[in-house]
Design an enzyme around this catalytic site. Structure first.
Site, PDB file in Angstrom:
ATOM      1  N   ARG A  79      -5.400  10.981 -28.409  1.00  0.00           N
ATOM      2  CA  ARG A  79      -4.880  11.862 -27.367  1.00  0.00           C
ATOM      3  C   ARG A  79      -5.928  12.897 -26.971  1.00  0.00           C
ATOM      4  O   ARG A  79      -6.682  13.379 -27.807  1.00  0.00           O
ATOM      5  CB  ARG A  79      -3.632  12.596 -27.861  1.00  0.00           C
ATOM      6  N   TYR A 212      -5.178   4.917 -23.575  1.00  0.00           N
ATOM      7  CA  TYR A 212      -4.821   5.024 -24.981  1.00  0.00           C
ATOM      8  C   TYR A 212      -3.437   5.630 -25.230  1.00  0.00           C
ATOM      9  O   TYR A 212      -3.063   6.620 -24.592  1.00  0.00           O
ATOM     10  CB  TYR A 212      -5.876   5.853 -25.746  1.00  0.00           C
ATOM     11  N   LYS A 221       4.933  10.964 -25.832  1.00  0.00           N
ATOM     12  CA  LYS A 221       4.706  12.405 -25.900  1.00  0.00           C
ATOM     13  C   LYS A 221       4.992  13.075 -24.558  1.00  0.00           C
ATOM     14  O   LYS A 221       5.431  14.217 -24.502  1.00  0.00           O
ATOM     15  CB  LYS A 221       3.275  12.695 -26.348  1.00  0.00           C
ATOM     16  N   HIS A 241       9.176  16.788 -32.496  1.00  0.00           N
ATOM     17  CA  HIS A 241       8.217  15.834 -33.070  1.00  0.00           C
ATOM     18  C   HIS A 241       8.618  15.559 -34.525  1.00  0.00           C
ATOM     19  O   HIS A 241       7.959  16.009 -35.451  1.00  0.00           O
ATOM     20  CB  HIS A 241       6.805  16.452 -32.989  1.00  0.00           C
ATOM     21  N   SER A 263       0.639  15.387 -36.039  1.00  0.00           N
ATOM     22  CA  SER A 263       0.123  14.032 -35.886  1.00  0.00           C
ATOM     23  C   SER A 263      -0.703  13.616 -37.097  1.00  0.00           C
ATOM     24  O   SER A 263      -1.533  14.387 -37.581  1.00  0.00           O
ATOM     25  CB  SER A 263      -0.737  13.946 -34.631  1.00  0.00           C
ATOM     26  N   CYS A 265       0.174  13.229 -40.167  1.00  0.00           N
ATOM     27  CA  CYS A 265       0.448  14.008 -41.373  1.00  0.00           C
ATOM     28  C   CYS A 265       1.637  13.468 -42.166  1.00  0.00           C
ATOM     29  O   CYS A 265       2.209  14.180 -42.990  1.00  0.00           O
ATOM     30  CB  CYS A 265       0.651  15.475 -41.024  1.00  0.00           C
ATOM     31  N   ASP A 290       9.053   9.367 -35.290  1.00  0.00           N
ATOM     32  CA  ASP A 290       8.141  10.277 -34.582  1.00  0.00           C
ATOM     33  C   ASP A 290       8.850  11.338 -33.732  1.00  0.00           C
ATOM     34  O   ASP A 290       8.357  12.446 -33.621  1.00  0.00           O
ATOM     35  CB  ASP A 290       7.211   9.459 -33.672  1.00  0.00           C
ATOM     36  N   ARG A 382      -4.134   1.974 -34.719  1.00  0.00           N
ATOM     37  CA  ARG A 382      -2.669   2.020 -34.772  1.00  0.00           C
ATOM     38  C   ARG A 382      -2.058   0.630 -34.711  1.00  0.00           C
ATOM     39  O   ARG A 382      -2.688  -0.328 -34.283  1.00  0.00           O
ATOM     40  CB  ARG A 382      -2.141   2.835 -33.589  1.00  0.00           C
TER      41      ARG A 382
HETATM   42  P1  GTP Z   1       1.614  10.323 -35.910  1.00  0.00           P
HETATM   43  O1  GTP Z   1       2.033   8.932 -35.602  1.00  0.00           O
HETATM   44  O2  GTP Z   1       0.227  10.632 -35.444  1.00  0.00           O
HETATM   45  O3  GTP Z   1       2.580  11.349 -35.416  1.00  0.00           O
HETATM   46  O4  GTP Z   1       1.447  10.426 -37.518  1.00  0.00           O
HETATM   47  P2  GTP Z   1       2.503  10.506 -38.720  1.00  0.00           P
HETATM   48  O5  GTP Z   1       2.932  11.907 -38.919  1.00  0.00           O
HETATM   49  O6  GTP Z   1       3.558   9.481 -38.560  1.00  0.00           O
HETATM   50  O7  GTP Z   1       1.582  10.145 -39.997  1.00  0.00           O
HETATM   51  P3  GTP Z   1       1.548   8.827 -40.935  1.00  0.00           P
HETATM   52  O8  GTP Z   1       2.791   8.661 -41.740  1.00  0.00           O
HETATM   53  O9  GTP Z   1       1.140   7.677 -40.099  1.00  0.00           O
HETATM   54  O10 GTP Z   1       0.381   9.213 -41.945  1.00  0.00           O
HETATM   55  C1  GTP Z   1      -0.905   9.580 -41.497  1.00  0.00           C
HETATM   56  C2  GTP Z   1      -1.908   9.479 -42.614  1.00  0.00           C
HETATM   57  O11 GTP Z   1      -1.512  10.298 -43.693  1.00  0.00           O
HETATM   58  C3  GTP Z   1      -2.045   8.063 -43.168  1.00  0.00           C
HETATM   59  O12 GTP Z   1      -3.406   7.780 -43.404  1.00  0.00           O
HETATM   60  C4  GTP Z   1      -1.276   8.112 -44.449  1.00  0.00           C
HETATM   61  O13 GTP Z   1      -1.775   7.201 -45.390  1.00  0.00           O
HETATM   62  C5  GTP Z   1      -1.437   9.558 -44.907  1.00  0.00           C
HETATM   63  N1  GTP Z   1      -0.275  10.004 -45.695  1.00  0.00           N
HETATM   64  C6  GTP Z   1       1.030   9.849 -45.379  1.00  0.00           C
HETATM   65  N2  GTP Z   1       1.837  10.325 -46.351  1.00  0.00           N
HETATM   66  C7  GTP Z   1       1.025  10.797 -47.322  1.00  0.00           C
HETATM   67  C8  GTP Z   1       1.254  11.415 -48.597  1.00  0.00           C
HETATM   68  O14 GTP Z   1       2.388  11.618 -49.053  1.00  0.00           O
HETATM   69  N3  GTP Z   1       0.152  11.794 -49.306  1.00  0.00           N
HETATM   70  C9  GTP Z   1      -1.118  11.580 -48.834  1.00  0.00           C
HETATM   71  N4  GTP Z   1      -2.138  11.972 -49.586  1.00  0.00           N
HETATM   72  N5  GTP Z   1      -1.372  10.978 -47.649  1.00  0.00           N
HETATM   73  C10 GTP Z   1      -0.317  10.598 -46.893  1.00  0.00           C
HETATM   74  C1  SPV Z   2       0.695  11.566 -32.369  1.00  0.00           C
HETATM   75  O1  SPV Z   2      -0.494  11.827 -32.121  1.00  0.00           O
HETATM   76  O2  SPV Z   2       1.506  12.430 -32.783  1.00  0.00           O
HETATM   77  C2  SPV Z   2       1.182  10.194 -32.190  1.00  0.00           C
HETATM   78  C3  SPV Z   2       0.285   9.223 -31.574  1.00  0.00           C
HETATM   79  O3  SPV Z   2       2.317   9.890 -32.530  1.00  0.00           O
HETATM   80  S1  SPV Z   2       0.249   9.368 -29.834  1.00  0.00           S
HETATM   81  O4  SPV Z   2       1.350   8.559 -29.291  1.00  0.00           O
HETATM   82  O5  SPV Z   2      -1.032   8.866 -29.385  1.00  0.00           O
HETATM   83  O6  SPV Z   2       0.439  10.747 -29.443  1.00  0.00           O
HETATM   84 MN    MN Z   3       3.389  11.700 -33.473  1.00  0.00          MN
END
Ligand code: GTP
Ligand code: SPV
Ligand code: MN
Length: 565
Positions: A79, A212, A221, A241, A263, A265, A290, A382
């Protein structure tokens, strides 16, 4: 054009939709207009076209049936927050945290003939796809219709997974003119001609110059968060979010929790969590990964729906150990973006816990050498997968009224300072905690990674209006909640002196979830500290090594507080 106009006429009963599509076709000079119906035949036809034109690369259909790889332009992999604008008549309405442009200026820049507006003739020789979609469960009073016009096949095929797309949306819209107007044009992917403009007053989004994810899939978003947050402020609801999950206890009692992390996290991971063996009998079901749309019911409880129908999840770090449900989900019908490809047409990324094989291509399609120091998959690579493929999908994911929320979690990525988990004293204190939250930046957005910034409620890049008004709105919602959910703060990302994570995370987060559920149901005591309530003696009585570690991490904060006082 006669042909396309006939097509236009035959597809919608909405005069406003017909006029708008005609106007945009005239502006962009699209060669053809294709109305998407969401059918399986359409998916096959467009997928074949995407393969023939190099937009999608077929993966090994024996190993991953229905799966394809897309490589985005290397300058277009996340983004672009600096190119995202809220276009309101007054700067004040956009507030101090958003980029602002007056609507007149934005519209002029994009469509003024004399100024050679960027959208003028931008689809000459190209096809304009009309993508109608529904956000929210079918039949839900909270469902909304959006229409995205796009010249990108990748966007169409992603939207088909991410939303309830096609005829169903036109049927729901009927003769009404109440829909989000999304215009997306790829242009030449020159970052200097890239702009994502939101016009909340017009329920409109114009995005140009990027193909993207969050920049181009306008349902996500742009509509479901930025525009929807503005609508929510007007109509007394919340667009957040947040993931939504259901926790089932060994007795079969289900508690719904929503959680906002910035994001990349951990939302998708927490939403799909498979509990560890040691917590046998507990189960987690995903409602959303999400975005949450939340409303106060007549009895003063808070209810949430997931507006989406698919997950656009981070690939790196996803493994059989960290997220087995996701690994199962992406075995079929998935579009991968910017991951690495093995010689036998399978996918690979860092953290998959499968050794890289020889002869892999990296995310840009170049031969990749193990040990070269370069990443094989882009850090923000992704998968786009339908929620139906999630083995942990909640039976309530399609419920028209949504699910009742008993707890809200805020959390950031913080190497220090913030403890594993604590609870706010009440709603107002919870709003304070969420609004002052900080988190280290990630690869999900362009720019530096690992810098702590304030990210109120994980909405910094997604709030479509003045952040100060957004905080007031949260407090006002608290005022009409008769039984407000408890609010918690978590941090899975504390590190020790050597830079290793202190907390094992992933499935072990179930311990924290269990404590949160027990607190929300009022069956476990907590220790009051100056910052909030912590998992004190009750957890240490559990006596397991991890429970003690959980306590220790929190005690670490105790020292920190003492040091600074
Ligand atoms: P967006 O789709 O961008 O909104 O991200 P999200 O908040 O859904 O994050 P996601 O669950 O995809 O995790 C993002 C990264 O954080 C990945 O590389 C995971 O492996 C890592 N991660 C997720 N949960 C944990 C955790 O409990 N501990 C650690 N150390 N890393 C984590
Ligand atoms: C984020 O960045 O929080 C996402 C991926 O979930 S995107 O749809 O690219 O914003
Ligand atoms: Mn997100």
């Amino acid at each position: 054009m006669t042909n396309s106009n006939q097509l236009v006429g035959s597809c919608t009963r909405s005069r406003e939709l017909f006029d708008w599509v005609s106007e945009m076709a005239w502006l962009t000079k699209a060669d053809r207009i294709v109305w998407c119906d969401g059918s399986e035949q359409e998916r096959q036809r467009l997928t074949e076209l995407a393969v023939a034109t190099g937009v999608l690369i077929p993966l090994n259909q024996n190993k991953r049936p229905g799966c394809y790889l897309h490589r985005s332009n290397p300058n277009d992999v996340a983004r672009s927050e600096d190119l995202t604008f809220i276009c309101t008549p007054n700067r004040e309405e956009a507030g101090p945290t958003n980029n602002w442009m007056p609507p007149k200026e934005a519209y002029r820049k994009l469509r003024d003939r004399k100024l050679r507006g960027w959208l003028e003739g931008s689809m000459r020789g190209r096809t304009m796809y009309v993508v109608p979609y529904v956000l929210g469960p079918m039949g839900s009073p909270f469902a909304r219709v959006g229409i995205e016009l796009t010249d990108s096949l990748y966007v169409v095929l992603n939207m088909r997974i991410m939303t309830r797309m096609g005829r169903v949306a036109l049927d729901l819209l009927g003769g009404s003119g109440d829909f989000n107007r999304g215009v997306h044009c790829t242009l030449d992917l020159n970052p200097r001609r890239r702009l994502i403009c939101h016009f909340p007053q017009d329920n409109t989004v114009w995005s140009v110059g990027s193909g993207y994810g969050g920049n181009a899939l306008l349902s996500k978003k742009c509509f479901a968060l930025r525009i929807a947050s503005y609508l929510g402020k007007k109509e007394a609801w919340l667009a957040e979010h947040m993931l939504i999950l259901g926790v089932e206890s060994p007795h079969g009692e289900v508690t719904y929790v929503a959680a906002a992390f910035p994001s990349a996290c951990g939302k998708t991971n927490l939403a799909m969590l498979r509990p560890p063996k040691s917590l046998d009998g507990w189960r987690v079901f995903t409602v959303g990964d999400d975005i949450a749309w939340m409303r106060v019911a007549r009895d003063g409880t808070l209810w949430a729906v997931n507006p989406e129908a698919g997950y656009f999840g981070v690939a790196p770090g996803t493994s059989v150990r960290s997220n087995p449900n996701a690994m199962e989900m992406v075995r079929r019908d998935t579009i991968f973006t910017n991951v690495a490809m093995t010689p036998d047409g399978d996918v690979w990324w860092e953290g998959m816990e499968q050794d890289p094989v020889d002869g892999m291509l990296d995310w840009q399609g170049r031969p990749w050498q193990n040990g070269s120091g370069d990443k094989a998959a882009h850090p923000n690579s992704r998968f786009t997968a339908p929620m139906r493929n999630n083995p942990a999908l909640s039976p309530s994911a399609d419920h028209q009224q949504g699910v009742p929320i008993s707890a809200i979690i805020f959390g950031g990525r913080r190497a220090s300072t913030i403890p594993l988990v604590f609870e706010s004293f009440d709603w107002t204190h919870g709003v304070y905690l969420g609004s002052t939250m900080g988190s280290e930046t990630t690869a999900a957005a362009n720019g530096k990674v690992g810098v702590v910034r304030r990210d109120p409620m994980a909405m910094l890049p997604f709030c479509g209006y003045n952040m100060g008004d957004y905080f007031s709105h949260w407090l006002a919602i608290g005022g009409i909640l008769r039984r407000p959910p408890r609010i918690f703060m978590v941090n899975w990302f504390r590190k020790d002196g050597d830079g290793s994570f202190l907390w094992p995370g992933y499935s072990e987060n179930m311990r924290v979830l269990k404590w949160i559920v027990d607190r929300a149901r009022g069956r476990v005591a907590a220790e009051e500290t100056p910052i909030g309530c912590t998992a004190g003696s009750s957890e240490s009585r559990a006596g397991t090594e991890l429970a003690n570690r959980m306590l220790l991490i929190d005690k670490g904060l105790g020292h920190h507080l003492k040091d600074s006082s």
